[in-house]
Design a protein around this motif. Structure first.
Motif, PDB file in Angstrom:
ATOM      1  N   LEU A 169      67.846 106.601  -5.531  1.00  0.00           N
ATOM      2  CA  LEU A 169      69.112 105.895  -5.723  1.00  0.00           C
ATOM      3  C   LEU A 169      69.482 105.854  -7.203  1.00  0.00           C
ATOM      4  CD1 LEU A 169      68.642 102.789  -3.379  1.00  0.00           C
ATOM      5  CD2 LEU A 169      69.792 104.944  -2.856  1.00  0.00           C
ATOM      6  N   ALA A 170      68.491 105.633  -8.047  1.00  0.00           N
ATOM      7  CA  ALA A 170      68.739 105.522  -9.485  1.00  0.00           C
ATOM      8  C   ALA A 170      69.180 106.846 -10.104  1.00  0.00           C
ATOM      9  CB  ALA A 170      67.489 105.001 -10.189  1.00  0.00           C
ATOM     10  N   THR A 171      68.763 107.950  -9.494  1.00  0.00           N
ATOM     11  CA  THR A 171      69.090 109.265 -10.059  1.00  0.00           C
ATOM     12  C   THR A 171      70.169 110.005  -9.274  1.00  0.00           C
ATOM     13  OG1 THR A 171      67.291 110.311  -8.810  1.00  0.00           O
ATOM     14  CG2 THR A 171      66.778 109.537 -11.052  1.00  0.00           C
ATOM     15  N   GLY A 172      70.632 109.408  -8.185  1.00  0.00           N
ATOM     16  CA  GLY A 172      71.690 110.039  -7.400  1.00  0.00           C
ATOM     17  C   GLY A 172      71.224 111.160  -6.496  1.00  0.00           C
ATOM     18  N   LEU A 173      69.942 111.204  -6.183  1.00  0.00           N
ATOM     19  CA  LEU A 173      69.392 112.243  -5.311  1.00  0.00           C
ATOM     20  C   LEU A 173      69.662 111.878  -3.855  1.00  0.00           C
ATOM     21  CD1 LEU A 173      67.763 114.859  -5.048  1.00  0.00           C
ATOM     22  CD2 LEU A 173      65.693 113.469  -5.062  1.00  0.00           C
ATOM     23  N   SER A 174      70.429 112.708  -3.165  1.00  0.00           N
ATOM     24  CA  SER A 174      70.791 112.463  -1.765  1.00  0.00           C
ATOM     25  C   SER A 174      70.136 113.504  -0.871  1.00  0.00           C
ATOM     26  CB  SER A 174      72.315 112.521  -1.600  1.00  0.00           C
ATOM     27  OG  SER A 174      72.933 111.523  -2.347  1.00  0.00           O
ATOM     28  N   ASP A 175      68.836 113.407  -0.715  1.00  0.00           N
ATOM     29  CA  ASP A 175      68.106 114.428   0.038  1.00  0.00           C
ATOM     30  C   ASP A 175      67.768 113.996   1.460  1.00  0.00           C
ATOM     31  OD1 ASP A 175      66.187 112.537  -0.602  1.00  0.00           O
ATOM     32  OD2 ASP A 175      64.653 114.013  -1.139  1.00  0.00           O
ATOM     33  N   SER A 176      68.245 112.837   1.879  1.00  0.00           N
ATOM     34  CA  SER A 176      68.045 112.370   3.250  1.00  0.00           C
ATOM     35  C   SER A 176      69.301 111.611   3.665  1.00  0.00           C
ATOM     36  CB  SER A 176      66.824 111.442   3.337  1.00  0.00           C
ATOM     37  OG  SER A 176      67.099 110.195   2.720  1.00  0.00           O
ATOM     38  N   LEU A 177      69.416 111.323   4.944  1.00  0.00           N
ATOM     39  CA  LEU A 177      70.562 110.549   5.399  1.00  0.00           C
ATOM     40  C   LEU A 177      70.573 109.170   4.750  1.00  0.00           C
ATOM     41  CD1 LEU A 177      73.080 110.155   7.119  1.00  0.00           C
ATOM     42  CD2 LEU A 177      71.575 109.508   9.029  1.00  0.00           C
ATOM     43  N   LEU A 178      69.410 108.569   4.569  1.00  0.00           N
ATOM     44  CA  LEU A 178      69.363 107.247   3.960  1.00  0.00           C
ATOM     45  C   LEU A 178      69.929 107.290   2.542  1.00  0.00           C
ATOM     46  CD1 LEU A 178      66.622 104.596   4.204  1.00  0.00           C
ATOM     47  CD2 LEU A 178      67.607 105.142   2.010  1.00  0.00           C
ATOM     48  N   THR A 179      69.461 108.225   1.728  1.00  0.00           N
ATOM     49  CA  THR A 179      69.955 108.283   0.341  1.00  0.00           C
ATOM     50  C   THR A 179      71.394 108.773   0.281  1.00  0.00           C
ATOM     51  OG1 THR A 179      68.833 110.422   0.034  1.00  0.00           O
ATOM     52  CG2 THR A 179      67.676 108.444  -0.726  1.00  0.00           C
ATOM     53  N   ARG A 180      71.813 109.607   1.222  1.00  0.00           N
ATOM     54  CA  ARG A 180      73.217 110.022   1.282  1.00  0.00           C
ATOM     55  C   ARG A 180      74.110 108.831   1.627  1.00  0.00           C
ATOM     56  NH1 ARG A 180      77.768 112.171  -0.451  1.00  0.00           N
ATOM     57  NH2 ARG A 180      79.277 112.368   1.229  1.00  0.00           N
ATOM     58  N   ALA A 181      73.702 108.036   2.606  1.00  0.00           N
ATOM     59  CA  ALA A 181      74.485 106.860   2.981  1.00  0.00           C
ATOM     60  C   ALA A 181      74.577 105.882   1.816  1.00  0.00           C
ATOM     61  CB  ALA A 181      73.882 106.186   4.209  1.00  0.00           C
ATOM     62  N   ALA A 182      73.501 105.735   1.058  1.00  0.00           N
ATOM     63  CA  ALA A 182      73.533 104.864  -0.119  1.00  0.00           C
ATOM     64  C   ALA A 182      74.463 105.444  -1.179  1.00  0.00           C
ATOM     65  CB  ALA A 182      72.130 104.677  -0.675  1.00  0.00           C
ATOM     66  N   ASP A 183      74.429 106.749  -1.378  1.00  0.00           N
ATOM     67  CA  ASP A 183      75.319 107.411  -2.333  1.00  0.00           C
ATOM     68  C   ASP A 183      76.785 107.189  -1.929  1.00  0.00           C
ATOM     69  OD1 ASP A 183      75.805 109.140  -4.620  1.00  0.00           O
ATOM     70  OD2 ASP A 183      76.339 110.689  -3.164  1.00  0.00           O
ATOM     71  N   VAL A 184      77.061 107.303  -0.638  1.00  0.00           N
ATOM     72  CA  VAL A 184      78.413 107.042  -0.128  1.00  0.00           C
ATOM     73  C   VAL A 184      78.793 105.588  -0.412  1.00  0.00           C
ATOM     74  CG1 VAL A 184      79.747 106.739   2.005  1.00  0.00           C
ATOM     75  CG2 VAL A 184      78.448 108.848   1.632  1.00  0.00           C
ATOM     76  N   THR A 185      77.869 104.678  -0.209  1.00  0.00           N
ATOM     77  CA  THR A 185      78.126 103.262  -0.457  1.00  0.00           C
ATOM     78  C   THR A 185      78.482 103.041  -1.925  1.00  0.00           C
ATOM     79  OG1 THR A 185      76.626 102.659   1.340  1.00  0.00           O
ATOM     80  CG2 THR A 185      77.166 100.932  -0.228  1.00  0.00           C
TER      81      THR A 185
END
Length: 188
Positions: free
Chosen positions: A96-112
């Motif tokens: 989350l801190a580095t903007g890595l969206s390599d899973s649905l969870l981190t992608r959803a957080a990036d979208v948020t």
């Protein structure tokens, strides 16, 4: 109320995740993503992973695997009231801190983040190292709220359920939602 996304990552705290899902479902539709790491932790913390997944499926509109990038929550056009990640592993926090969206969870957080919606992160690690603290500061600086599951004693907890309820109440409070198990400070 718009739906709320629940991310469950691979850190200790399965009970926090299920209780949060149940509490959120009293107020909104819940869309849940469970990582492979979370499933592994569930094997150690619960009687049966299938029972925990069943509980999440019962209260969630959908439960997604981490590699389901076609899920609605991967798009900013899917309106939500925000997202909570409970528990949040240090691995997930670093992504989350580095903007890595390599899973649905981190992608959803990036979208948020990109849609400027509330993101609540419940990190589960102790003690915290300098990198952990820096990552928490980074996500907080980007607008996330960091809610570590810290023990409180002013409400006189009788058992572990009281402690879990207190943390869940603090999480729901970030979305402006009430929770019966949450006791606020009152000096009287």
């Amino acid at each position: 109320m718009d739906p709320i996304v629940l991310g469950v990552s691979g850190a200790s705290g399965t009970t926090l995740a299920t209780r949060t899902a149940e509490a959120l479902a009293e107020h909104a539709d819940v869309y849940t993503v469970v990582t492979d790491g979370a499933k592994s932790v569930m094997d150690h913390e619960t009687d049966a992973r299938s029972h925990t997944i069943d509980r999440l499926e019962t209260v969630s509109e959908s439960v997604y695997d981490e590699d389901d990038f076609g899920a609605a929550i991967a798009s900013g056009t899917f309106r939500t009231a925000g997202m909570v990640i409970v528990p949040c592993s240090m691995n997930t926090l670093a992504k989350l801190a580095t903007g890595l969206s390599d899973s649905l969870l981190t992608r959803a957080a990036d979208v948020t983040f990109k849609e400027d919606r509330p993101l609540v992160v419940v990190p589960r690690e102790s003690p915290l190292g300098e990198i952990h603290l820096e990552n928490m500061q980074t996500v907080a600086g980007r607008g996330a709220t960091v809610v570590p599951p810290v023990l409180g004693f002013y409400y006189d907890p009788e058992d572990l359920d009281d402690v879990v309820d207190h943390v869940v109440g603090k999480i729901l409070d970030r979305f402006g939602l009430s929770y019966d198990g949450f006791e606020r400070w009152s000096p009287d």
